[in-house]
Design a protein around this motif. Sequence first.
Motif, PDB file in Angstrom:
ATOM      1  N   CYS A 178       0.840  -1.193   0.000  1.00  0.00           N
ATOM      2  CA  CYS A 178       0.000   0.000   0.000  1.00  0.00           C
ATOM      3  C   CYS A 178       0.878   1.248   0.000  1.00  0.00           C
ATOM      4  CB  CYS A 178      -0.901  -0.011   1.227  1.00  0.00           C
ATOM      5  SG  CYS A 178      -1.986   1.425   1.286  1.00  0.00           S
ATOM      6  N   VAL A 179       0.647   2.137  -0.958  1.00  0.00           N
ATOM      7  CA  VAL A 179       1.400   3.386  -1.033  1.00  0.00           C
ATOM      8  C   VAL A 179       0.548   4.503  -0.438  1.00  0.00           C
ATOM      9  CG1 VAL A 179       2.548   5.044  -2.552  1.00  0.00           C
ATOM     10  CG2 VAL A 179       2.521   2.611  -3.154  1.00  0.00           C
ATOM     11  N   VAL A 180       1.099   5.195   0.542  1.00  0.00           N
ATOM     12  CA  VAL A 180       0.422   6.370   1.093  1.00  0.00           C
ATOM     13  C   VAL A 180       0.924   7.581   0.305  1.00  0.00           C
ATOM     14  CG1 VAL A 180      -0.013   7.757   3.146  1.00  0.00           C
ATOM     15  CG2 VAL A 180       0.363   5.282   3.367  1.00  0.00           C
ATOM     16  N   TYR A 181       0.004   8.180  -0.440  1.00  0.00           N
ATOM     17  CA  TYR A 181       0.423   9.306  -1.284  1.00  0.00           C
ATOM     18  C   TYR A 181      -0.279  10.571  -0.842  1.00  0.00           C
ATOM     19  CZ  TYR A 181      -3.971   8.870  -3.878  1.00  0.00           C
ATOM     20  OH  TYR A 181      -5.282   8.843  -4.230  1.00  0.00           O
ATOM     21  N   GLY A 182       0.274  11.677  -1.260  1.00  0.00           N
ATOM     22  CA  GLY A 182      -0.176  12.952  -0.709  1.00  0.00           C
ATOM     23  C   GLY A 182      -1.029  13.764  -1.639  1.00  0.00           C
ATOM     24  N   ALA A 189      -3.470   4.721  -0.579  1.00  0.00           N
ATOM     25  CA  ALA A 189      -4.200   5.406   0.487  1.00  0.00           C
ATOM     26  C   ALA A 189      -3.775   6.867   0.443  1.00  0.00           C
ATOM     27  CB  ALA A 189      -3.856   4.795   1.837  1.00  0.00           C
ATOM     28  N   ILE A 190      -4.755   7.745   0.380  1.00  0.00           N
ATOM     29  CA  ILE A 190      -4.395   9.162   0.321  1.00  0.00           C
ATOM     30  C   ILE A 190      -4.254   9.717   1.736  1.00  0.00           C
ATOM     31  CG2 ILE A 190      -6.788   9.990   0.107  1.00  0.00           C
ATOM     32  CD1 ILE A 190      -5.437  12.107  -1.921  1.00  0.00           C
ATOM     33  N   GLN A 191      -3.259  10.570   1.923  1.00  0.00           N
ATOM     34  CA  GLN A 191      -3.087  11.264   3.193  1.00  0.00           C
ATOM     35  C   GLN A 191      -3.092  12.756   2.907  1.00  0.00           C
ATOM     36  OE1 GLN A 191       0.762  11.566   4.903  1.00  0.00           O
ATOM     37  NE2 GLN A 191       0.012  11.816   6.996  1.00  0.00           N
ATOM     38  N   SER A 192      -4.156  13.415   3.336  1.00  0.00           N
ATOM     39  CA  SER A 192      -4.273  14.848   3.061  1.00  0.00           C
ATOM     40  C   SER A 192      -5.099  15.495   4.163  1.00  0.00           C
ATOM     41  CB  SER A 192      -4.956  15.039   1.706  1.00  0.00           C
ATOM     42  OG  SER A 192      -5.190  16.406   1.477  1.00  0.00           O
ATOM     43  N   PRO A 193      -4.552  16.403   4.942  1.00  0.00           N
ATOM     44  CA  PRO A 193      -3.176  16.904   4.859  1.00  0.00           C
ATOM     45  C   PRO A 193      -2.190  15.916   5.483  1.00  0.00           C
ATOM     46  CG  PRO A 193      -4.326  17.895   6.716  1.00  0.00           C
ATOM     47  CD  PRO A 193      -5.326  17.025   6.028  1.00  0.00           C
ATOM     48  N   GLN A 194      -0.903  16.226   5.355  1.00  0.00           N
ATOM     49  CA  GLN A 194       0.128  15.356   5.906  1.00  0.00           C
ATOM     50  C   GLN A 194       0.442  15.767   7.345  1.00  0.00           C
ATOM     51  OE1 GLN A 194       1.509  16.696   2.385  1.00  0.00           O
ATOM     52  NE2 GLN A 194      -0.182  15.338   1.850  1.00  0.00           N
ATOM     53  N   GLY A 220       2.062  13.834   9.661  1.00  0.00           N
ATOM     54  CA  GLY A 220       3.138  13.084  10.304  1.00  0.00           C
ATOM     55  C   GLY A 220       3.144  11.614   9.898  1.00  0.00           C
ATOM     56  N   THR A 221       4.241  10.952  10.232  1.00  0.00           N
ATOM     57  CA  THR A 221       4.431   9.564   9.787  1.00  0.00           C
ATOM     58  C   THR A 221       3.410   8.602  10.411  1.00  0.00           C
ATOM     59  OG1 THR A 221       6.142   9.383  11.480  1.00  0.00           O
ATOM     60  CG2 THR A 221       6.896   9.752   9.236  1.00  0.00           C
ATOM     61  N   GLY A 222       3.018   8.883  11.665  1.00  0.00           N
ATOM     62  CA  GLY A 222       2.028   8.012  12.329  1.00  0.00           C
ATOM     63  C   GLY A 222       0.671   8.147  11.655  1.00  0.00           C
ATOM     64  N   HIS A 223       0.313   9.373  11.358  1.00  0.00           N
ATOM     65  CA  HIS A 223      -0.939   9.671  10.657  1.00  0.00           C
ATOM     66  C   HIS A 223      -0.924   9.041   9.262  1.00  0.00           C
ATOM     67  CE1 HIS A 223      -3.451  12.537   8.187  1.00  0.00           C
ATOM     68  NE2 HIS A 223      -4.308  12.261   9.148  1.00  0.00           N
ATOM     69  N   ALA A 224       0.244   9.052   8.628  1.00  0.00           N
ATOM     70  CA  ALA A 224       0.385   8.471   7.287  1.00  0.00           C
ATOM     71  C   ALA A 224       0.111   6.960   7.311  1.00  0.00           C
ATOM     72  CB  ALA A 224       1.782   8.743   6.738  1.00  0.00           C
ATOM     73  N   VAL A 225       0.728   6.255   8.265  1.00  0.00           N
ATOM     74  CA  VAL A 225       0.529   4.800   8.336  1.00  0.00           C
ATOM     75  C   VAL A 225      -0.933   4.497   8.674  1.00  0.00           C
ATOM     76  CG1 VAL A 225       1.212   2.652   9.497  1.00  0.00           C
ATOM     77  CG2 VAL A 225       2.937   4.372   8.952  1.00  0.00           C
ATOM     78  N   LEU A 226      -1.524   5.339   9.522  1.00  0.00           N
ATOM     79  CA  LEU A 226      -2.934   5.138   9.890  1.00  0.00           C
ATOM     80  C   LEU A 226      -3.834   5.138   8.653  1.00  0.00           C
ATOM     81  CD1 LEU A 226      -5.198   4.893  12.027  1.00  0.00           C
ATOM     82  CD2 LEU A 226      -5.177   7.392  12.217  1.00  0.00           C
ATOM     83  N   ALA A 260      -3.233   4.082   5.763  1.00  0.00           N
ATOM     84  CA  ALA A 260      -3.150   2.770   5.102  1.00  0.00           C
ATOM     85  C   ALA A 260      -3.918   1.717   5.896  1.00  0.00           C
ATOM     86  CB  ALA A 260      -1.691   2.359   4.953  1.00  0.00           C
ATOM     87  N   MET A 261      -3.895   1.837   7.237  1.00  0.00           N
ATOM     88  CA  MET A 261      -4.533   0.827   8.088  1.00  0.00           C
ATOM     89  C   MET A 261      -6.053   0.987   8.116  1.00  0.00           C
ATOM     90  SD  MET A 261      -1.692  -0.389   8.550  1.00  0.00           S
ATOM     91  CE  MET A 261      -1.811  -1.865   9.519  1.00  0.00           C
ATOM     92  N   LEU A 262      -6.555   2.127   7.624  1.00  0.00           N
ATOM     93  CA  LEU A 262      -8.005   2.325   7.590  1.00  0.00           C
ATOM     94  C   LEU A 262      -8.657   1.389   6.577  1.00  0.00           C
ATOM     95  CD1 LEU A 262      -8.235   6.233   7.912  1.00  0.00           C
ATOM     96  CD2 LEU A 262      -8.671   4.508   9.676  1.00  0.00           C
ATOM     97  N   GLN A 263      -7.879   0.950   5.594  1.00  0.00           N
ATOM     98  CA  GLN A 263      -8.385  -0.062   4.665  1.00  0.00           C
ATOM     99  C   GLN A 263      -8.217  -1.416   5.360  1.00  0.00           C
ATOM    100  OE1 GLN A 263      -6.056   0.224   1.091  1.00  0.00           O
ATOM    101  NE2 GLN A 263      -6.519   2.390   0.773  1.00  0.00           N
ATOM    102  N   SER A 264      -9.124  -2.333   5.067  1.00  0.00           N
ATOM    103  CA  SER A 264      -9.017  -3.609   5.776  1.00  0.00           C
ATOM    104  C   SER A 264      -7.797  -4.375   5.278  1.00  0.00           C
ATOM    105  CB  SER A 264     -10.281  -4.433   5.559  1.00  0.00           C
ATOM    106  OG  SER A 264     -10.299  -4.921   4.244  1.00  0.00           O
ATOM    107  N   VAL A 265      -7.081  -4.919   6.222  1.00  0.00           N
ATOM    108  CA  VAL A 265      -5.875  -5.668   5.873  1.00  0.00           C
ATOM    109  C   VAL A 265      -5.937  -7.034   6.526  1.00  0.00           C
ATOM    110  CG1 VAL A 265      -3.640  -4.709   5.297  1.00  0.00           C
ATOM    111  CG2 VAL A 265      -4.880  -3.793   7.263  1.00  0.00           C
ATOM    112  N   ASN A 266      -5.501  -7.999   5.768  1.00  0.00           N
ATOM    113  CA  ASN A 266      -5.453  -9.344   6.308  1.00  0.00           C
ATOM    114  C   ASN A 266      -3.986  -9.725   6.430  1.00  0.00           C
ATOM    115  OD1 ASN A 266      -5.772 -12.045   6.897  1.00  0.00           O
ATOM    116  ND2 ASN A 266      -6.061 -12.609   4.742  1.00  0.00           N
TER     117      ASN A 266
END
Length: 455
Positions: free
Chosen positions: A49-53, A71-76, A78-84, A86-92
């Motif tokens: 998963c690529v977190v893009y801005g 996974a879009i991150q807007s606004p940016q 921080g790194t913790g917010h960025a990983v979050l 990606a984790m909002l999508q379901s992951v197995n």
Amino acid sequence: MKLDVVILAAGQGRRMNSALPKVLHLLAGKPLLGHVLDTARTLAAERICVVYGHGGDQVQTALQAPDLSWAIQSPQLGTGHAVLQAMLQSVNSSITLVLYGDVPLIQAATLQRLLNVAEQGGLTLLTANLDNPKGYGRIVREAGKVTCIVEEKDATEAQRQIKEINTGILVAPTAALTRWLPTLGNRNAQGEYYLTDIVAMAVQEGLPIVTAHPEHLWEVDGVNSQVQLATLERVYQRTVANRLLDFGVSLADPARIDVRGELTCGRDVFIDVNNVFEGQVTLADNVRIGANCVLKNCHIFEGTVIAPFCHIEDADVGPGCRIGPYARLRPGTELGRDVHIGNFVEVKNSTIADHSKANHLAYLGDATIGQRVNVGAGTITCNYDGANKFRTVIEDDVFIGSDTQLVAPVTVGRGATLGAGTTLTKNAPPDQLTISRTKQLSIAGWKRPVKQKKD
Ligand code: UD1
Ligand code: MG
């Protein structure tokens, strides 16, 4: 263990001073993010998963592939917010590997080692010891055990002396990560949600924190500026050059070769200085490449010599050929055995069979040329009428005199000779001399004009 890979690529990259998103800048002809993706692809992950801005549509367009999630991150924030994001999508998955899109040279072997450690449970950090740790998050240990990561801007003077740094690359248990991330705060010097704060959370839960190191320090170097990009380009090229040398290739100067793609060499290949190889290039046994050539997506067969200053693209050059200096082989060129293409000869979408020669100043486009053909200096195939392209066929054992134009579609029969200066508009029969030339005449008593006097 099921693996999830999250690649952070939302950062602005302001220091690149460029309109292009940072992760699309090229290293060895490939976007920075492309390097990370290709390495991630070797890990057999459930998801990449690529977190893009913001404004990162360009990134998605450039690197779109069926095996990627975005996974879009807007606004940016921080790194913790960025990983979050990606984790909002379901992951197995059971473990999650975090990579940076602007750390292009991380090696699969290092990541594999990190994953092997991570499979034993706990939080696994890739750390490095730097003489100059300025700017990095520091690994804080008590009695040898990691207790937290502190960012440079939040660190005390004593913590800033720590030389063990956080590379940013880590592996966390997916369930714990999903639990921790929404609880991150941003009360720190940068007002950001720091991914690094999960370390203290893990410690509090009694989860072991393990560390591993990269094999080479350059693997964890990030690109924030053009200077850093240029530095990593040289690092990359030097590793490619060393690999070629180890394989037995002779390089006139390992500091003066650029491989932007994949260069495959046979035995006893020699490569002179300042050559650029792009895409997929193969050089068979005993091939020699002179100085200052650009070779893109081509195969050069055994024993062929490419003299300096040639440009070759989407072409196959048969064995024992002599090309250049100053030759241009354009897409669709296929040369047989022992073909000679000399200086200022351009070949496009043409096949030239064994033992044929075009040694000087010619354009051969959309032509099928047989064996043992001699193409004289200044020969041109007139393949284009301004609207359509036509083929020229030159059969075996033809001799074409200098300065000949072959107006396609036209065929020169086997064994024919074309006299110098011929403009061929009709087929030339085999075994005959065909010539189109005004008769030569000399005018006796002719005088050159003289300059008129002005009064
Ligand atoms: C981060 C680490 C630091 C580490 C350093 C290594 C944190 C809080 N700090 O610091 O401990 O030593 O990397 O280089 O994690 N990004 C996003 N979204 C954001 C912010 C960042 O996608 O909101 C991406 C960036 O594009 C980049 C990566 O995350 O690829 C790191 O961001 P950067 O701002 O360079 O992190 P640092 O502050 O240097
Ligand atoms: Mg930052």
